[in-house]
Every structure is written in C-alpha cells, then in structure tokens.
Design an enzyme around this catalytic site. Structure first.
Site, PDB file in Angstrom:
ATOM      1  N   ASN A  52       0.851  -1.186   0.000  1.00 12.29           N
ATOM      2  CA  ASN A  52       0.000   0.000   0.000  1.00 12.29           C
ATOM      3  C   ASN A  52       0.890   1.240   0.000  1.00 12.29           C
ATOM      4  OD1 ASN A  52      -2.925  -0.970   0.359  1.00 12.29           O
ATOM      5  ND2 ASN A  52      -1.788  -2.172   1.877  1.00 12.29           N
ATOM      6  N   GLU A  53       1.184   1.719  -1.191  1.00 10.99           N
ATOM      7  CA  GLU A  53       2.106   2.832  -1.373  1.00 10.99           C
ATOM      8  C   GLU A  53       1.443   4.157  -1.013  1.00 10.99           C
ATOM      9  OE1 GLU A  53       5.114   2.317  -1.745  1.00 10.99           O
ATOM     10  OE2 GLU A  53       5.630   0.838  -3.270  1.00 10.99           O
TER      11      GLU A  53
END
Length: 645
Positions: free
Chosen positions: A174-175
C-alpha cells in the site's frame, strides 16, 4: 528500553494513545536490543495464539509478510515445530502481497520466499496456504482480488497480521496515496520501493512495476497487528508513523486507528523517536556522561553555536534546565564537553609512541601493534577507513586486512562477462581453473532470477579479490598481510544468505588466533541492505568471546567503524582520525581500484552516489561538525567507537 513483550493467550495489549513514556507517540511500541531477541518474542506470541485456537478446535488465521523483517520469526516458528512439536495443522495463512507479473518458480517471488523460509518446513495443509497469484491474467485480476477478500472473510477474518514497513511508509504494498478503505487490488510500486528491491532483481530495471496487495482496510480488520522494523534505515519512517499525523502519504499511519497494534523495534529503528533522540524534551533525565554529550552536541546544532559559546539561557530554553539545577554552570558543562571531544582527536590511531596517553583514545604501548582490519566485503576497508588504514601502515604497525566474504554477488553480469571474454581470448584454457567459454555461455543465456553457476561465482569472487589486492598495494600493504576468508554463510549465490554457522565463527577465530592482535577494526555499520555487515560483526563477536581466556586478548582493543550507509553521531565517537587533503585523495584512489563497484552500484540502498563520493562527503561532514563545535578545522575525519567485548 524494555526487553520483554508481555504475551497473553487472550491477546490483550495496551491501546494506542499517549503513553507514560512520552506524549509524542500514538502507537504502542516495544523496543528490543536486537532483531533476534525481538523475533523470538513475536514467534512465541504467534505460537500461543495457534495453541489457544487448537484447544478451542478452531482455525487460526494468520496474515503473513515477506521481506527481511520476518525471517527470524519464521526461523523460530520452524524451530518450535521441529523441536517442541508446534503443529500448524489448524493454521490458515494469507500473504499480504506478490509482485505482478511473477511466476511461483522465480526465486524473487513471495511464493518462493514463504516456502523457502516457512511452509516447506512445517506441517501446514497446503490447501490452507493463500498467496496472491502473480500469474493471473489482467482481465481476471479484479475478480481475483475480490475473491481473495471474500476468502479471508469466509475464514473468519485475520486473527493476527504480521507486518513490515517500507521506507515510503507502505504496509503490504500500500504505497503513498493508498486510501484507508482500500481492499485487495493491483498497485503501481513507488520508485523508492523499486530502488530498495533492485538488489534482489539484479538492477532496478528488472523490478516489476506493479504488485497485488491486501488493502489498508483489509489489514485494519485484523484482530491483532504486529509490525516489525529493524535497523537505522527504518528509523525515520518509524518516527513519522508513530509520532506523525495520519495521512495517506504514509499509509502505515492508518495503524494509529487500530486498537490492538504493537510496533516491535530494535534500538536502531527506534532511535529517531523523541524519547530516545532528545529525551530531555520529554521529561526528567538521568544525566549520564553519554547523555550529557548527546544533549550538548544537539544544543550546539539547534542554536547554531560552538560549545564554548553556550549560555545558561540556551540550556534553560531548550529543555535542559535540570542540568543546571544541581549547581553546575553552563561554563563548566561547556569546558568538560569541549575537552571530551578534543581528546577523541588523534593523528595516531595506533597510539603515539613515547607520549602521555592518559587523554588519548589509544595506548602508546606497544609502540608497534599487530592489527587486524576486518572488512565484510572486499572494499569496506578503504571506503570506511582508507585514510586510517594508510596511517597505520605508514606509522610502522603490522597491519593485516581480512576480507570476510567474497563479495561475488555484487559483481554485475556485464562486468563478469567482460573479464571472461578477455580471459577466453588470451588464456590457455588447459591451465585455467575456470572454463571461460562456459561462463560466457551461461551469462549470455542467463534468465532473470537464475542463480549463478559455481564457475561464474568463482570468477566474480576473483574479480573482487584482485581489486582488493590493487587497492591495498596502493596504500602500501604487503600481499602476505592480505587475507580472504570467503565465509561459507555468504556463498548461496542469492541475495538472501545462510545464517551464521559454527564454521564461519571458527574461520574468524583462527585468523585472530594466528595474528594475536593488539587492535581489531571491524564494521559496526549494520544498515547495509542485506545484513552481511551484521552477520560478519556477529562472527567477530562470537570468535572474540571464545578467545577471551587467551592472554593476548587482554591487550586487544576492538574499534568499530561505519561505512557507506551511516556515520557515528558526534557524541558516540571515541576516536576521530583527521585526514589531510592528500590523504583524502589517496583514499579516493584506493576506493576507485574497486572498479566493478564503480558507476553501477548494485546495492546502493537509497543513496545514488558512488561509494567514493559517499565516503568523502561523510568524512568531510564529520570534520565540519567538529569545526562547528569550536574544535580544530580539518579537511576530513574518519570516526571510530571503541567496543567493550
């Protein structure tokens, strides 16, 4: 710092919020001396959860992570299974993520990682293993992700989620920009994430651009979350996650909303937290000499003043009034600190003969010392302490450099191919240990992720070895004082190395016993991307502990240097060795003899500069810090910390 994490079978922990330790922290965290100790505690918690579910005849649903952080946890779980009978028959697992596209057979796949480190060694039902499939067609991907979410829900939800954290603040993949309501999906990897993964893929150009990841909301629905982080390179993002505001730019901050999350950290990863970085801003302190030194250096930097210019007002206005409350004046504190730092500076790293050494970092006697300079890779010696290395030789000491690993994995295929083609053209292959035609064929046909053949690894090791000889000859060392250990733990052909073994320790022990040194220099820089420095240092610690009863060890001092990744903080330095402009240039040229590591550094971490530039900038910055504090101005300084073993 605490060294135990409370374990309860009902998984009851403190809620996040303001703790007694500091008003700054928003997530419960536990600090351990090292990752090995912490990993055992985490593994015990997982084992207790599995056993408690077994007693209830229920499944235990685990969310699992990959990367370097959980490896020791998995090692301990495997040990518990084999030695203590811990069964995984009731365990269902869901992995966080997988590169896309990625085949299961690739040694960079998380499928491969999980089976290598855990699943192949325990009695889990293969049908209970769930890892995102990196081969799903793009047309089917959306439905596949929805089905992955549904499968977690149908299993009863995640009882326990194990997490690491990336330097971007990602959990799973989850950037930055990920929404709190995001579910399992495909995502484009951040550039920093790809840089960090580039070593595993033999260059950033080979890193997949996308990945499948569980979403933030999927993770937050877990009943229990433990996030682990090790090392100095995680310290900044850990501080921002624990102490900063919740933001999608740092997705890990969403964990502040979870009521049963604990961050498990080692001392290095926690070092930027306010209660450790500047504890005088949090509350009353026990003012040891080390803490006084740290605080006064910080005060100088914060006020942009030299030590001897600090006033009572400076101390009072910056949370350090209790230092003066005992009746000590700013003047006395300043003079004491100035003298402490002044006494660290020496141009005689092996001790200055025929002088009073009471205020010097090293002993005057014996005037000619036997010295071992341990170098984890075949260039850390000149990168980290090339100037000091040259001084020790010039000042007449019996210096031995000991390269602990072959360093072959850091040689690119192009570099190896160039040497192989030259050798194939000019050498008599009947007298060569390597069939260069075979090497050329292998490299030209090599598939992404394929492990180098033994001959290719041998050639790459020879390249590093010959570069080392060239560098040490340049600074004046005799060939017979250059030693190559080729420690077995390193020789996997993979970025992931084997654990330190008794054979590795025995090899290090033998070289120490052979030389009987008065000084040992070793790499105390534990932030290298793949942990080789840490393993090499642990081998030295173990060997010296086994040799402690030997009489010559009573006279042996251990000095730790730092290398391409970090420098000692000013207050940590016990010996500062100034370098002249000519010595800086000599060091640069010695580093440049390591030509296979120039221009395209395979494992550069988050720093795109070449190693010689990093080293020069770091040494010049240390000299400037001493100058700013009011001490003598030098061109550059190499720094060392004495370690009591």
């Amino acid at each position: 710092m605490t060294t135990t994490l409370e374990i309860k079978s009902d998984i009851s922990y403190k809620s996040p919020g303001k703790f007694e330790e500091t008003r700054f922290e928003k997530i419960h965290n536990e600090i351990f001396k090292n990752s090995a100790e912490a990993s055992i505690i985490v593994a015990k918690e997982i084992a207790l959860l599995i056993k408690s579910r077994q007693k209830e005849n229920k499944s235990c649903v685990l969310g699992l992570a990959t990367g370097s952080s959980p490896i020791k946890v998995y090692n301990e779980l495997v040990r518990m299974h084999k030695e203590e009978g811990l069964s995984f028959k009731n365990v269902i697992t869901f992995n966080l993520d997988e590169y896309y596209p990625m085949t299961k057979e690739s040694n960079q796949s998380y499928y491969y990682f999980m089976h290598q480190h855990l699943f192949n060694h325990i009695d889990i039902n293969p049908d209970n293993i769930n890892i995102p499939d990196g081969t799903i067609s793009i047309q089917q991907l959306n439905q596949y992700c929805l089905d992955y979410e549904k499968k977690i829900i149908n299993a009863g939800g995640l009882d326990f989620q194990l997490l690491g954290i990336g330097r971007t603040g990602h959990v799973g993949f989850n950037e930055p920009g990920s929404h709190i309501n995001s579910g399992t999906r495909i995502i484009t990897l951040d550039h920093i994430t790809k840089v960090d993964a580039s070593g595993d893929f033999n260059g950033i150009g080979n890193v997949p651009k996308r990945a499948i990841t569980m979403g933030v909301s999927t993770i937050l629905r877990s009943k229990r979350i433990v996030l682990m982080a090790w090392g100095q390179n995680k310290a900044d993002i850990i501080k921002r996650t624990i102490q900063g505001d919740i933001s999608s730019e740092i997705p890990a901050t969403f964990l502040q909303n979870h009521t049963n999350t604990t961050f498990v950290l080692d001392e290095s990863a926690s070092s930027e937290l306010t209660r450790f970085k500047t504890p005088w801003l949090v509350g009353d302190c026990i003012w040891t000499q080390e803490l006084k030194s740290k605080a006064i250096v910080w005060l100088c930097q914060n006020t942009k003043q030299s030590i001897l210019k600090l006033t009572d007002r400076d101390y009072n206005n910056n949370g350090m009034s209790d230092l003066l409350a005992s009746g000590t004046s700013a003047y006395d504190l300043n003079i004491n600190m100035f003298n402490v730092l002044q006494h660290t500076i020496t141009g005689w790293p092996g001790g200055k003969p025929n002088t009073d050494d009471s205020n010097r970092p090293e002993r005057a006697n014996p005037t000619k010392k036997r010295i071992i300079l341990f170098s984890p890779h075949p260039d850390d010696d000149v990168i980290s302490m090339g100037g000091t290395f040259a001084k020790l030789i010039k000042q007449g000491h019996d210096v031995h450099v000991v390269y602990q690993t072959s360093g072959n994995i850091a040689v690119t295929d192009d570099e190896a191919l160039k040497f192989a083609e030259v050798c194939n053209d000019f050498m008599d292959k009947s007298t060569s240990e390597i069939n260069f035609k075979s090497v050329i064929s292998f490299i030209n046909a090599k598939k992404q992720g394929e492990i180098d053949s033994a001959e290719v690894r041998k050639l790459k090791g020879i390249i590093r070895r010959r570069e080392s000889y060239a560098a040490t000859r340049y600074i004046g060392l005799k060939d017979e004082n250059t030693h190559f250990l080729d420690l077995p733990f390193y020789e996997t052909g993979l970025v992931q190395k084997n654990p330190l073994g008794s054979t590795d320790i025995a090899i290090v022990k033998d070289i120490i016993a052979k030389i009987e040194p008065h000084q040992v220099f070793a790499a105390g820089d534990l932030a290298d991307p793949h942990g080789t420095h840490e393993v090499c240092l642990n081998a030295i610690f173990a060997a010296m502990a086994q040799l402690k009863s030997e009489s010559y060890m009573n006279e042996c001092w251990l000095w730790l240097y730092r290398g391409a990744w970090h420098e000692w903080e000013i207050h940590e330095i016990d010996m500062a060795v100034p370098l002249s402009p000519d010595e800086v240039l000599l060091k640069r040229h010695a580093i440049l003899y390591h030509q296979s590591q120039k221009d395209r550094v395979m494992f550069q971490g988050n720093d795109s500069r070449e190693f010689w530039v990093r080293a020069e900038d770091r040494n010049k910055n240390t000299a400037k810090l001493y100058d700013d504090l009011g001490l003598a101005e030098y061109e550059a300084i190499e720094a060392f910390k004495r370690f009591e073993y």
